[in-house]
Design a protein around this motif. Structure first.
Motif, mmCIF file in Angstrom:
data_model
loop_
_atom_site.group_PDB
_atom_site.id
_atom_site.type_symbol
_atom_site.label_atom_id
_atom_site.label_comp_id
_atom_site.label_asym_id
_atom_site.label_seq_id
_atom_site.Cartn_x
_atom_site.Cartn_y
_atom_site.Cartn_z
ATOM 1 N N PRO A 302 -45.856 44.763 -31.271
ATOM 2 C CA PRO A 302 -45.056 43.650 -31.795
ATOM 3 C C PRO A 302 -44.205 42.965 -30.724
ATOM 4 O O PRO A 302 -44.057 41.741 -30.723
ATOM 5 C CB PRO A 302 -44.169 44.318 -32.858
ATOM 6 C CG PRO A 302 -44.914 45.540 -33.265
ATOM 7 C CD PRO A 302 -45.587 46.011 -32.014
ATOM 8 N N PHE A 312 -44.462 35.664 -33.906
ATOM 9 C CA PHE A 312 -45.525 36.663 -33.818
ATOM 10 C C PHE A 312 -44.950 38.071 -33.980
ATOM 11 O O PHE A 312 -45.586 38.938 -34.586
ATOM 12 C CB PHE A 312 -46.263 36.564 -32.481
ATOM 13 C CG PHE A 312 -47.218 35.407 -32.382
ATOM 14 C CD1 PHE A 312 -47.046 34.261 -33.136
ATOM 15 C CD2 PHE A 312 -48.301 35.454 -31.513
ATOM 16 C CE1 PHE A 312 -47.925 33.191 -33.042
ATOM 17 C CE2 PHE A 312 -49.194 34.387 -31.407
ATOM 18 C CZ PHE A 312 -48.998 33.257 -32.178
ATOM 19 N N GLU A 313 -43.771 38.296 -33.397
ATOM 20 C CA GLU A 313 -43.149 39.616 -33.495
ATOM 21 C C GLU A 313 -42.570 39.846 -34.890
ATOM 22 O O GLU A 313 -42.739 40.919 -35.478
ATOM 23 C CB GLU A 313 -42.052 39.763 -32.443
ATOM 24 C CG GLU A 313 -41.367 41.118 -32.471
ATOM 25 C CD GLU A 313 -40.389 41.313 -31.328
ATOM 26 O OE1 GLU A 313 -39.823 42.422 -31.224
ATOM 27 O OE2 GLU A 313 -40.192 40.374 -30.534
ATOM 28 N N PHE A 316 -45.465 40.381 -37.404
ATOM 29 C CA PHE A 316 -46.597 41.152 -36.878
ATOM 30 C C PHE A 316 -47.265 41.984 -37.979
ATOM 31 O O PHE A 316 -46.599 42.685 -38.748
ATOM 32 C CB PHE A 316 -46.120 42.067 -35.758
ATOM 33 C CG PHE A 316 -47.205 42.930 -35.166
ATOM 34 C CD1 PHE A 316 -47.978 42.464 -34.123
ATOM 35 C CD2 PHE A 316 -47.445 44.207 -35.669
ATOM 36 C CE1 PHE A 316 -48.980 43.263 -33.577
ATOM 37 C CE2 PHE A 316 -48.438 45.010 -35.134
ATOM 38 C CZ PHE A 316 -49.207 44.527 -34.084
ATOM 39 N N ARG A 347 -48.156 48.732 -35.334
ATOM 40 C CA ARG A 347 -46.839 48.444 -34.795
ATOM 41 C C ARG A 347 -46.397 49.405 -33.697
ATOM 42 O O ARG A 347 -45.554 49.053 -32.872
ATOM 43 C CB ARG A 347 -45.807 48.463 -35.917
ATOM 44 C CG ARG A 347 -46.083 47.480 -37.056
ATOM 45 C CD ARG A 347 -44.933 47.456 -38.036
ATOM 46 N NE ARG A 347 -43.727 46.933 -37.406
ATOM 47 C CZ ARG A 347 -43.446 45.630 -37.295
ATOM 48 N NH1 ARG A 347 -44.299 44.728 -37.756
ATOM 49 N NH2 ARG A 347 -42.342 45.239 -36.723
ATOM 50 N N PHE A 361 -50.474 37.862 -37.755
ATOM 51 C CA PHE A 361 -49.101 37.891 -38.208
ATOM 52 C C PHE A 361 -48.942 37.007 -39.441
ATOM 53 O O PHE A 361 -49.807 36.206 -39.787
ATOM 54 C CB PHE A 361 -48.155 37.406 -37.104
ATOM 55 C CG PHE A 361 -48.308 35.955 -36.758
ATOM 56 C CD1 PHE A 361 -47.427 35.010 -37.243
ATOM 57 C CD2 PHE A 361 -49.359 35.517 -35.945
ATOM 58 C CE1 PHE A 361 -47.576 33.659 -36.936
ATOM 59 C CE2 PHE A 361 -49.513 34.188 -35.630
ATOM 60 C CZ PHE A 361 -48.606 33.257 -36.132
#
Length: 363
Positions: A302, A312-313, A316, A347, A361
């Protein structure tokens, strides 16, 4: 993540020549001290043959390498911390760099003057380190004064800061650079001071053509210094790098081969800086863009996704991951999936150097 290295050294040791060659910049390089007065900054692509390997299988509109920012600053002389030469006015320009690239002259040439009259890397490194220690002393002394005032208010953080500063102060007064003394906790507790001698250093031996193939006595001396400092040495010939910078890409391989070299100095320098800072590279690939991304070793999926975009993080879900070797062997995503070579990672996956990744994501 941004990657920045500050180039330091005595005047006229070849800092600006190397900077110009690596960045195709326009820093003035002349045979007299202090020809670089203002800092010069160049953004240079980090050579990585793996991008070309990916692109050979996955054609794309753009190929974007990782980048390294180099800051070339005015040379120091003995007494700079007291205002000699250009004084310490340049030091603010390297307080925020990730690493220090310390260039030392390791070649003899009567036509190129040395500010101290002779070539002696050990003496030159000691001169630079002394001036950097004086600058850090000034910073730490001011920080102790500020923290001690806060201690009176009962601040536990301020008490810890005073203790960390005292450790640094004792080391600096003993003539020691902080990177060889401070623990990880102390480094973290003092990171807001941007202490220069706490930064990791890579030594660059600027040699002539004869010094490339075999270490001369000056290079050997520099390697001994680096070993005691827990650092590495990269040999670069500023003159050769300048010639490489002027050549067309198609001519460089033959020129390097004629000198017995496999790659230009920038490739070695960038790789050593990555290793010095514990960095690695992952890749994304597709019809619009093939790109290299820089992350610290041990980064989980992530966080790696977050280097592309914070969304995106945050959202995720998973990452599809495969190796460049499998891409070259199977040639298509369909074939890799059929062979079980595309892994679905979650993750907690620690990204590996060289991974090719596709993030999924939802935000």
């Amino acid at each position: 993540m941004g990657l920045t290295a500050g180039i330091v050294g005595l005047p006229n040791v070849g800092k600006s020549t190397i900077f110009n060659a690596l960045t195709s910049g326009k820093a003035e390089a002349a045979n007299y001290p202090f020809c670089t007065i203002d800092p010069n900054t160049g953004i240079v692509p980090v050579p990585d043959a793996r991008l070309a390997r990916i692109t050979a299988v996955i054609p794309t509109k753009k190929v974007i390498p990782a980048f390294l920012e180099l800051v070339d600053i005015a040379g120091l002389v003995k007494g700079a911390s007291r205002g000699e030469g250009l004084g310490n006015q340049f030091l603010g320009h390297i307080k925020n760099v990730n690493a220090v690239v310390h260039v030392a002259r390791c070649f003899e040439n009567q036509d190129v003057v040395h500010v101290d009259g002779s070539v002696n890397p050990a003496r030159d490194v000691d001169t630079i380190n002394t001036e950097l220690i004086f600058k850090d002393l000034e910073t730490v002394e001011k920080a102790i004064d500020r923290a001690q005032k806060l201690v009176k208010t009962g601040s536990k953080e301020a008490k810890a800061k005073v203790d960390y500063c005292q450790t640094a102060l004792d080391a600096l007064n003993a003539g020691k650079v902080l990177r060889s003394v401070l623990t990880d906790d102390e480094q973290d507790g003092l990171k807001d001071l941007f202490l220069i001698t706490a930064k990791k250093v890579l030594y660059v031996a600027n040699v002539d053509e004869d010094g490339i193939a075999e270490d001369n006595d000056h290079v050997k001396s520099l390697r001994e210094i680096a070993e005691k400092d827990g650092s590495h040495v990269v040999k670069i010939c500023g003159r050769i790098e300048s010639e490489i910078a002027e050549l067309a890409e198609t001519e460089r391989a033959d020129f390097l081969a004629s000198l017995g070299l496999v790659e230009p100095g920038l490739a070695v320098l960038a790789r050593e800086i990555y290793a010095l800072l514990g960095l690695q590279t992952f890749f994304t690939a597709g019809p619009d863009e093939n790109r290299a991304w820089t992350i610290p070793a041990g980064t989980i999926a992530p966080q790696a996704a977050g280097t592309i975009h914070t969304d995106f993080e945050k959202g995720f879900i998973k990452a599809d991951v495969y190796s460049i070797e499998d891409l070259e062997h199977y040639r298509t995503e369909v074939a890799m999936r059929a062979a079980g070579k595309i892994r679905m990672e979650g993750r907690e996956y620690p990204v590996r150097d060289g991974d090719v990744m596709f993030f999924k994501f939802n935000v």
